[in-house]
Scaffold this motif. Structure first.
Motif, PDB file in Angstrom:
ATOM      1  N   VAL A 131     -58.351  41.224  24.182  1.00  0.00           N
ATOM      2  CA  VAL A 131     -57.905  42.470  23.557  1.00  0.00           C
ATOM      3  C   VAL A 131     -56.696  42.154  22.680  1.00  0.00           C
ATOM      4  O   VAL A 131     -55.646  41.735  23.178  1.00  0.00           O
ATOM      5  N   LEU A 132     -56.854  42.352  21.395  1.00  0.00           N
ATOM      6  CA  LEU A 132     -55.734  42.152  20.465  1.00  0.00           C
ATOM      7  C   LEU A 132     -54.923  43.448  20.404  1.00  0.00           C
ATOM      8  O   LEU A 132     -55.453  44.507  20.065  1.00  0.00           O
ATOM      9  N   ALA A 133     -53.652  43.351  20.751  1.00  0.00           N
ATOM     10  CA  ALA A 133     -52.743  44.515  20.672  1.00  0.00           C
ATOM     11  C   ALA A 133     -51.425  43.994  20.112  1.00  0.00           C
ATOM     12  O   ALA A 133     -50.368  44.142  20.705  1.00  0.00           O
ATOM     13  N   THR A 134     -51.545  43.381  18.939  1.00  0.00           N
ATOM     14  CA  THR A 134     -50.407  42.635  18.375  1.00  0.00           C
ATOM     15  C   THR A 134     -49.470  43.513  17.545  1.00  0.00           C
ATOM     16  O   THR A 134     -48.448  43.023  17.052  1.00  0.00           O
ATOM     17  N   GLY A 135     -49.808  44.792  17.377  1.00  0.00           N
ATOM     18  CA  GLY A 135     -48.880  45.716  16.718  1.00  0.00           C
ATOM     19  C   GLY A 135     -48.592  45.351  15.273  1.00  0.00           C
ATOM     20  O   GLY A 135     -49.454  44.853  14.540  1.00  0.00           O
ATOM     21  N   SER A 136     -47.362  45.592  14.866  1.00  0.00           N
ATOM     22  CA  SER A 136     -46.950  45.385  13.474  1.00  0.00           C
ATOM     23  C   SER A 136     -45.626  44.641  13.425  1.00  0.00           C
ATOM     24  O   SER A 136     -44.871  44.625  14.393  1.00  0.00           O
ATOM     25  N   ASP A 137     -45.352  44.106  12.275  1.00  0.00           N
ATOM     26  CA  ASP A 137     -44.011  43.601  11.950  1.00  0.00           C
ATOM     27  C   ASP A 137     -43.334  44.599  11.026  1.00  0.00           C
ATOM     28  O   ASP A 137     -44.009  45.285  10.247  1.00  0.00           O
ATOM     29  N   ALA A 138     -42.006  44.633  11.066  1.00  0.00           N
ATOM     30  CA  ALA A 138     -41.283  45.426  10.077  1.00  0.00           C
ATOM     31  C   ALA A 138     -41.496  44.788   8.705  1.00  0.00           C
ATOM     32  O   ALA A 138     -41.436  43.567   8.572  1.00  0.00           O
ATOM     33  N   PHE A 139     -41.763  45.629   7.715  1.00  0.00           N
ATOM     34  CA  PHE A 139     -41.902  45.124   6.351  1.00  0.00           C
ATOM     35  C   PHE A 139     -40.513  45.054   5.716  1.00  0.00           C
ATOM     36  O   PHE A 139     -39.777  46.043   5.714  1.00  0.00           O
ATOM     37  N   VAL A 140     -40.173  43.881   5.226  1.00  0.00           N
ATOM     38  CA  VAL A 140     -38.870  43.728   4.555  1.00  0.00           C
ATOM     39  C   VAL A 140     -39.141  43.549   3.063  1.00  0.00           C
ATOM     40  O   VAL A 140     -39.704  42.528   2.647  1.00  0.00           O
ATOM     41  N   PRO A 141     -38.815  44.546   2.237  1.00  0.00           N
ATOM     42  CA  PRO A 141     -39.105  44.423   0.804  1.00  0.00           C
ATOM     43  C   PRO A 141     -38.267  43.318   0.184  1.00  0.00           C
ATOM     44  O   PRO A 141     -37.243  42.921   0.752  1.00  0.00           O
ATOM     45  N   PRO A 142     -38.698  42.819  -0.965  1.00  0.00           N
ATOM     46  CA  PRO A 142     -37.922  41.741  -1.584  1.00  0.00           C
ATOM     47  C   PRO A 142     -36.531  42.224  -2.008  1.00  0.00           C
ATOM     48  O   PRO A 142     -36.418  43.123  -2.833  1.00  0.00           O
ATOM     49  N   ILE A 143     -35.500  41.657  -1.387  1.00  0.00           N
ATOM     50  CA  ILE A 143     -34.109  41.990  -1.719  1.00  0.00           C
ATOM     51  C   ILE A 143     -33.391  40.659  -1.934  1.00  0.00           C
ATOM     52  O   ILE A 143     -33.251  39.873  -0.975  1.00  0.00           O
ATOM     53  N   ALA A 144     -32.993  40.396  -3.134  1.00  0.00           N
ATOM     54  CA  ALA A 144     -32.340  39.103  -3.424  1.00  0.00           C
ATOM     55  C   ALA A 144     -31.099  38.953  -2.555  1.00  0.00           C
ATOM     56  O   ALA A 144     -30.298  39.891  -2.410  1.00  0.00           O
TER      57      ALA A 144
END
Ligand SMILES: Cc1cc2nc3c(=O)[nH]c(=O)nc-3n(C[C@H](O)[C@H](O)[C@H](O)COP(=O)(O)OP(=O)(O)OC[C@H]3O[C@@H](n4cnc5c(N)ncnc54)[C@H](O)[C@@H]3O)c2cc1C
Length: 539
Positions: A131-144
């Motif tokens: 059973v895959l229940a790996t959820g999500s990662d926070a998305f970090v937009p490109p910020i120099a």
């Protein structure tokens, strides 16, 4: 950290004490988050024999991620987010391995490679069902300039929340990247800790996925009234860390420079599908599953935020928990034909002083011919209500600052019951709380699975069970179930439920707690009447 070792085969047929014995069917759950832990609990409740292993890369046992905003606000501590008390998993014969990541799958051989996050030691574990229940990662937009900067913190895990709290202790100015639900909750928590907070959001109003422009405009005023600045239609382009000469700052896409000792990233999530993709499974935005939650390999399944069902990838906990229940029915054989057809989700902002609930279709204009739309706007007092009806059923609503109406209207939406004909009373949530006739939706009539505390997803059944086990006051119910410990707006409903139970079951509380009884599993034998109409709605 010791060097990586080759995978050491364990699992059925091998003597490793950490693995299940060879004679038992083995279900391996990848991810010890809210969906994975719930699935393990649901499966054990239906099947006492199957061997269950839950593997999670986070260092903690399963906790309630929904409560992390409350941790940042300082209302509760990390310990209070735990989903189960110490020893619960072992007592229920569920093997939990924390701090261990599954790094590879061989779906033909039905094995998984487990790698410790601390020393990279590896095991090879055999499974019968995965059973895959790996959820999500926070998305970090490109910020120099953001990469590697310890004061730029995504908001997803308990470790993130603890880092945020620690950083807030010495920070004066925070910038929150993202004005969705999480961003606003983080902002409210940081304001409460005395920081100056600016929320930067690319759309024209906050929570644009849940609110129409009119509702968004009212929310903007409410958030500003709490002391936050909003930079709408803007994005963060650059991070300038603090130096000896200058304090930290961020630069927006229009060149605006904002002071920032702390940058919180709440800009959305990305389902974690790399493992599934590498194993050759069908992956779209998430791991593609059918109505029985089967992935493209017959022994592999996916639930929660990593799963894509009928083109939808959930962003809230309720769909994952509904999926966990269905998959447990299917895999245990309790109901081999069980199917998951979707969940109607309700989004609630968990922030003191902001009472906001959004559900269903809200992007319908007042003059839309296929729908009936009721709207009330009171921007000066921070109030906005929009109800969308179709064929006399409530199919969507925005409820901002209308406190008492939110509970009964949410229940009306959840149950799909016919709306009362008196539309003004409906708008105020009054007609649906009258405990009489077919138009009422009262706590007494609610099914055990109805959610009373949305922040913690505590059902009426769970509260009834806690009451019967001795928790007969709001604080005691909070201790037992976590209900009311999120935004707290369900306190009135919990109080009403306790009062009703006291009058309906005067001999309770009597029984000892039954830790292996699922909240929703007990038949609700209570009378179908409520002595007094409730004054406050559910969360
Ligand atoms: C601050 C915050 C507030 C929220 N508020 C709400 C709310 O009010 N209402 C609501 O409904 N939802 C809310 N959510 C969203 C909710 O928490 C998620 O929808 C829910 O946690 C999804 O459950 P999940 O099990 O699919 O994923 P998760 O809970 O993220 O669990 C996935 C787990 O799998 C682990 N994992 C991933 N890959 C591997 C691997 N290869 N090996 C081992 N382990 C792995 C991860 O480390 C993680 O622990 C909130 C989220 C946050 C961050």
């Amino acid at each position: 950290m010791s060097p990586p070792t080759g995978p050491r085969p364990t699992g059925p047929g091998t003597p490793d004490p950490r693995s299940p014995d060879a004679t038992r069917r083995h279900v391996l759950v990848v991810g010890n988050g809210m969906a994975g832990a719930r699935f393990a609990e649901e499966l054990r409740r239906r099947d006492a024999d199957v061997a269950i292993t839950v593997v999670g890369e986070e260092p903690h046992e399963a906790y309630n991620r929904v409560l992390l905003s409350t941790v940042v606000a300082g209302t509760i501590g990390a310990r209070e987010t735990r989903l189960k008390p110490n020893g619960w998993w072992a007592a229920h014969d569920v093997t939990v391995r924390t701090g261990v990541r599954i790094t590879a799958l061989d779906v033909s051989a039905r094995t998984a490679t487990l790698t410790a996050t601390s020393d990279a030691e590896q095991d090879l574990v055999a499974w019968d069902q995965l059973v895959l229940a790996t959820g999500s990662d926070a998305f970090v937009p490109p910020i120099a300039g953001a990469a590697g900067d310890a004061s730029v913190i995504p908001f997803r895990t308990l470790v993130d929340a603890e880092r945020l709290v620690a950083a807030a202790g010495s920070a004066h100015h925070a910038v929150v990247v993202g004005g969705g639900l999480l961003g606003l909750e983080a902002a409210r928590g940081l304001l409460g800790r005395g920081l100056h907070v600016t929320v930067v959001h690319p759309a024209g109003h906050p929570m644009d996925r849940q609110l129409d422009p009119d509702g968004g405009a009212v929310l903007t005023r409410v958030v500003q009234g709490l002391g936050a600045r909003l930079a709408l239609g803007r994005q963060v382009r650059e991070r300038r860390p603090a130096s000896d000469d200058a304090p930290g700052a961020v630069v927006l896409d229009d060149g605006t420079v904002l002071p920032a000792d702390l940058v919180v990233v709440a800009a959305g999530v990305r389902p974690r599908v790399d493992l599934a993709r590498a194993a050759g499974l069908d992956v779209g935005r998430g791991v593609v599953v059918d109505d029985r939650l089967h992935a493209s390999h017959p022994h592999v399944h996916a639930i929660g935020e990593c799963a894509e069902h009928r083109g939808e990838v959930p962003g809230l906990v309720q769909p994952g928990w509904d999926q966990a229940r269905v998959l447990a029915d299917v895999l245990s054989g309790a109901d081999p034909d069980a199917t998951y057809t979707g969940t109607s989700v309700v989004t609630r902002l968990k922030a003191p002083d902001v009472d906001l609930t959004s559900m269903g279709r809200v992007d319908v204009g007042v003059h839309d011919v296929g729908h009936e739309v009721l709207a009330f706007t009171d921007p000066v007092r921070g109030r906005y209500a929009k109800l969308v009806l179709r064929a006399d059923r409530l199919v969507g609503a925005i409820l901002l600052g209308v406190g008492d109406a939110a509970g009964p209207l949410t229940q009306l939406y959840d149950t799909g019951a016919a709306a009362p004909r008196d539309r003004l009373a409906l708008m105020l949530g009054r007609a649906v709380t009258r405990a009489s006739g077919a138009e009422s939706v009262s706590l007494a009539e609610m099914p055990g699975a109805a959610v009373i505390c949305r922040c913690n997803t505590v059902t009426k059944g769970a509260i009834v069970e806690a009451f019967r086990a001795g928790a007969d006051t709001v604080p005691a119910v909070a201790e037992a179930t976590r209900a009311t410990t999120g935004c707290g707006s369900c306190a009135g409903a919990v109080d009403g439920l306790c009062a009703w139970l006291r009058s309906a079951e005067p001999s309770s509380p009597a029984a000892e707690p039954e830790p292996d009884t699922h909240p929703d599993s007990r038949p609700d034998t209570l009378p179908n009447t409520l002595p007094e109409p409730l004054e406050e709605g559910a969360a």
